[in-house]
Design an enzyme around this catalytic site. Structure first.
Site, PDB file in Angstrom:
ATOM      1  CG  HIS A  33       8.912  11.614   3.684  1.00  0.00           C
ATOM      2  ND1 HIS A  33       9.012  12.998   3.650  1.00  0.00           N
ATOM      3  CD2 HIS A  33       8.252  11.319   4.845  1.00  0.00           C
ATOM      4  CE1 HIS A  33       8.441  13.513   4.730  1.00  0.00           C
ATOM      5  NE2 HIS A  33       7.976  12.507   5.475  1.00  0.00           N
ATOM      6  CB  THR A  79       4.995   9.505   7.489  1.00  0.00           C
ATOM      7  OG1 THR A  79       5.599  10.739   7.111  1.00  0.00           O
ATOM      8  CG2 THR A  79       5.138   9.299   8.991  1.00  0.00           C
ATOM      9  CG  HIS A  87      -0.489  10.575   3.249  1.00  0.00           C
ATOM     10  ND1 HIS A  87      -0.934  10.156   4.492  1.00  0.00           N
ATOM     11  CD2 HIS A  87       0.171  11.761   3.463  1.00  0.00           C
ATOM     12  CE1 HIS A  87      -0.578  11.030   5.410  1.00  0.00           C
ATOM     13  NE2 HIS A  87       0.102  12.017   4.812  1.00  0.00           N
ATOM     14  CB  THR A 135       3.204  15.343   2.104  1.00  0.00           C
ATOM     15  OG1 THR A 135       2.431  14.775   3.169  1.00  0.00           O
ATOM     16  CG2 THR A 135       2.860  16.825   1.961  1.00  0.00           C
TER      17      THR A 135
END
EC number: 3.1.4.-
Length: 835
Positions: free
Chosen positions: A718, A720, A797, A799
């Site tokens: 996902h 953030t 970004h 992860t």
């Protein structure tokens, strides 16, 4: 910069000129902004909008509608000041030198023998006040006059130690032709003529600090303005002088006796103004020919009543006769008396003539004393000679320049002087005064004390920065004075010098952050002009003797996009980026890299730093017309009223990022002044914004996608979109904001194109297309007092893994949002929404 508005393009090509065609897809403010950031000096503006011209002029940038080739040629070949309210152009054009001509706006000069000392084959032309007599030269759609004259050279010569006028003139013309135009000095008279009528019309009590001879005509129409200067040289000051003898030194090749008499009378008028705040009748004894009366009457209406057996052609009432003691009762109250009686020597023996002159001096003083002893509101300026003499210790001594230093000087007396103590002054002391003291200013009022004056409007142009004033007292006055226009020397050094030399003195230097102000505008000279109905074609040199113009109590404070605005904010950046830098994207790249954002894909579209604040800091020497502190403050309190333009509200964190980039830029450039300025602006941002950081967050906003074009081993990859530090009872507020932003959030054009190691054991995919929405979301949370975002740069970004992986590059791939949710860190999802 000058903007010349044309309906049709022109065939001729001009140097340093660029064409801009009005963009109908943008409003007038956006067009004005784009024009102001063009890099050439001359802008030919096609298919123009009158509103855009008005916006530029209010910003201090000269923008004029041009309707003929002659108008275009006249404006493109020189610089000018533009009165955009009255459509008057004041050219600063010295091309008249090609006519073998020098010019003056003072009529008295034309009546001297100066013509004998000009360059061979040259002539002198009288052009009237600010070149008003030249209006007939220009048959234009706007009023046009050439305000350029050589009076500055003539006056500088008079006060210099040089005698050869022709050599002096030649050198000064060559200097003028090889140095940049001192545009602020040339336009200053136009500015003062706009400024003071507007102030006096609004404010009953006006104080003016530090006027000089350049303003001697400006204030003749304003007797109620209280002047402060460097004070007078009075009789008791002569106690410091050692006796000397007659010098007999020639000061000027041409006769400047007219100039001396004019200065004496003007000095007396201003002395009278400061006592009585009204215009006096002017009586003159021994007046002929007084051609300078014509000059004064061009500026202001006075009644001159004169006595002299010879003609005085420009007086109001002339008595072609001598004046005697019995005539004193003809002199009325509310007046000044100028006594300039002295017999010409002719072929007379000098000893005999000296006796006559000394007797006339005694007679002159007797007339002065009798005139002042009766009635009210009177001031006298009397001609004296160096001789053993008793004078009141408070009498004001004058020694304005005259053709030769001989034995004459003048004294100003008022009704209080004649009842004060007299002191015996020997002849040699008067010679010491004459030989060593030149009165350099017609304003001899007492010095200004740096104290707030609550009921007055204070004007102090170029008057307070001197280091004999306390720097802190200057700051305190500006901070506390509610209504004022005060200038201080800007710190445009590179080593953050606290003071800089100016002529034979030192000036304190200042930055906008030195002042704690509200309802005040801090701008440049051209920014200030725009606020008073003027604009200018040339900004001062960035490293010159420049000043901050601080306007307290202005009704234009909240008109953020109209005055002292962001026009021209990127102009210097464009000049650098599109000429000498490694790439035109250099500014964007540096701003991201200096904040540790290494994803430079689309950096010119999606930059993480406020370009406005960054440019305003690193190039402040070029664009300080933009009032950065005001811009920050009005944003911080949510009172940004804009008429138009592409408005983008910066999140406070964007401003902080800009300061960080500016500080790194300053370190690389070894620019200590920008380094301090950026630090102080960052502190100011933190002061006016209540910024809190979620550096120990307990909630986060996540975005889940339909698919990810990379391999991953985390449970749910996902994005953030930010972290929060909130209490559980604030969850509802966060959800409300997310619902308001729902449409915009799901419209984000999110993409990815590579993976990288964010840190040891954290393997992530880059994300583009979210920063602008992130900052909008930040602002909404800020307005709702929700702590959102961390102190470090937000780097979007996804992860993918908590182990080391190799970088993967792919074609830019759009990511489709599946859902947006709010989740407690190490807890449950408390809100989830889908499109």
């Amino acid at each position: 910069m000058k903007v010349l508005a044309l309906r049709h393009s022109v065939a001729q090509v001009y140097a340093d000129t660029q064409t801009y065609i009005h963009d109908d897809s943008k409003d007038e403010y956006e067009n004005a902004f784009l024009i102001s950031n063009l890099t050439t000096h001359n802008i030919l503006y096609l298919n123009y909008s009158f509103k855009t011209l008005k916006i530029l002029n209010k910003s201090g940038i000269a923008a004029i509608e041009v309707q003929s080739p002659d108008e275009l040629f006249a404006l493109i070949r020189c610089n000018f000041t533009y009165d955009y309210e009255n459509n008057i152009v004041y050219l600063h054009d010295y091309s008249y030198y090609t006519n073998n001509e020098i010019r003056t706006d003072q009529y008295w000069i034309t009546k001297t023998d100066i013509i004998n000392y000009l360059l061979p084959g040259w002539k002198l032309t009288h052009v009237g006040y600010n070149g008003k007599n030249t209006r007939g030269h220009y048959n234009f759609s706007f009023i046009c006059q050439n305000a350029a004259t050589d009076d500055d050279i003539i006056i500088e010569y008079i006060y210099s130690n040089e005698l050869d006028f022709q050599n002096f003139l030649l050198r000064k013309i060559k200097e003028r032709m090889t140095t940049s135009l001192p545009i602020a000095r040339l336009s200053n008279r136009v500015f003062r003529d706009k400024l003071f009528p507007s102030i006096v019309n609004i404010h009953k009590k006006v104080i003016n600090v530090g006027p000089r001879n350049e303003s001697m005509f400006t204030f003749l129409n304003f007797p109620t303005i209280k002047q402060f200067s460097n004070g007078a040289y009075i009789v008791k000051h002569t106690i410091k002088l050692k006796q000397e003898k007659w010098l007999g030194k020639r000061i000027s090749q041409f006769d400047i006796g007219q100039y001396k008499n004019m200065l004496n009378v003007v000095t007396t008028i201003y002395y009278y103004y400061n006592l009585y705040y009204s215009k006096p009748v002017i009586y003159m004894l021994g007046s002929a020919p007084s051609y300078w009366i014509y000059d004064i009457k061009q500026y202001s209406d006075f009644t001159f009543e004169t006595w002299d057996p010879l003609d005085t052609p420009y007086s109001t009432i002339h008595h072609k006769e001598l004046f005697f003691d019995k005539d004193i009762n003809k002199l009325k109250d509310n007046s000044v008396l100028y006594i300039d009686i002295r017999t010409d020597r002719g072929n007379m023996d000098w000893k005999e003539w000296r006796k006559i002159v000394e007797q006339q001096t005694v007679n002159n003083l007797n007339i002065a004393y009798k005139y002042l002893s009766t009635g009210k509101a009177k001031v006298c300026c009397v001609k004296l000679t160096a001789m053993d003499l008793e004078l009141p210790i408070t009498a004001k001594l004058l020694h304005h320049p005259t053709t030769e230093i001989r034995s004459e000087f003048y004294a100003i007396l008022d009704v209080w002087d004649i009842i004060t103590i007299k002191r015996f002054i020997p002849k040699g002391v008067f010679y010491a005064f004459i030989n060593n003291v030149t009165t350099e200013n017609v304003f001899i009022q007492p010095p200004f004390k740096l104290k707030m004056s609550p009921t007055d409007y204070i004007v102090a142009l170029y008057a307070l920065s001197n280091d004999f004033n306390s720097r802190q007292d200057i700051i305190n006055l500006i901070n506390k004075q509610k209504q004022s226009l005060i200038t201080v020397r800007i710190n445009n050094t590179f080593k953050d010098e606290p003071k800089v030399s100016f002529k034979n003195i030192y000036d304190w230097t200042f930055l906008p952050t030195d002042f704690e102000l509200k309802d005040s505008v801090i701008t440049s000279y051209d920014g200030c002009l725009g606020m008073f109905g003027l604009s200018i074609s040339l900004s001062p040199k960035p490293t010159g003797n420049n000043h901050l113009f601080i306007i307290n109590g202005t009704d234009k404070y909240y008109k953020l996009d109209q005055y002292a605005n962001h026009t021209g904010i990127s102009r210097r950046s464009h000049q650098i980026r599109f000429s000498e830098s490694a790439t035109s994207y250099s500014g964007y790249i540096f701003r991201d890299l200096s904040n540790n954002n290494f994803n430079l894909i689309g950096t010119n579209v999606e930059n993480s730093v406020s370009g406005h604040v960054y440019n305003a800091l690193i190039y402040y020497r070029y664009n300080y017309a933009f009032d950065l502190k005001r811009w920050i403050y009005l944003h911080s309190i949510g009172k940004v009223a804009v008429e138009g333009g592409r408005y983008y509200e910066h999140a406070p964190i964007e401003l902080i990022y800009a300061c960080r980039s500016a500080k790194e830029f300053a370190i690389l450039q070894d620019d200590l002044t920008v380094l301090r300025y950026a630090n102080e602006i960052e502190r100011y941002i933190n002061k006016v914004y209540s910024i809190t950081y979620a550096d120990d967050p307990n909630y986060f906003i996540g975005i889940k996608f339909n698919s990810i074009p990379y391999e991953y081993d985390v449970k749910v990859p996902h994005l953030t979109l930010g972290v929060l530090f909130i209490s559980d009872n604030m969850v509802h507020n966060v959800i409300t904001v997310l619902k308001k932003m729902k449409t915009e959030l799901f419209k984000m054009e999110i993409s990815t194109s590579y993976t990288y190691m964010l840190s040891d054991n954290t393997y992530v995919a880059n994300v583009s297309g979210v920063l602008s929405t992130y900052f909008k979301l930040y602002n909404m949370f800020y307005r709702n007092h929700v702590t959102f975002g961390q102190s470090r740069m937000f780097i979007p970004h996804i992860t993918l893994s908590f182990s080391n992986k190799q970088t993967v590059r792919i074609e830019s791939t759009k990511l489709r949002i599946n859902s947006i949710y709010l989740r407690k860190i190490k807890g449950e999802t408390v809100f989830d929404m889908s499109e």
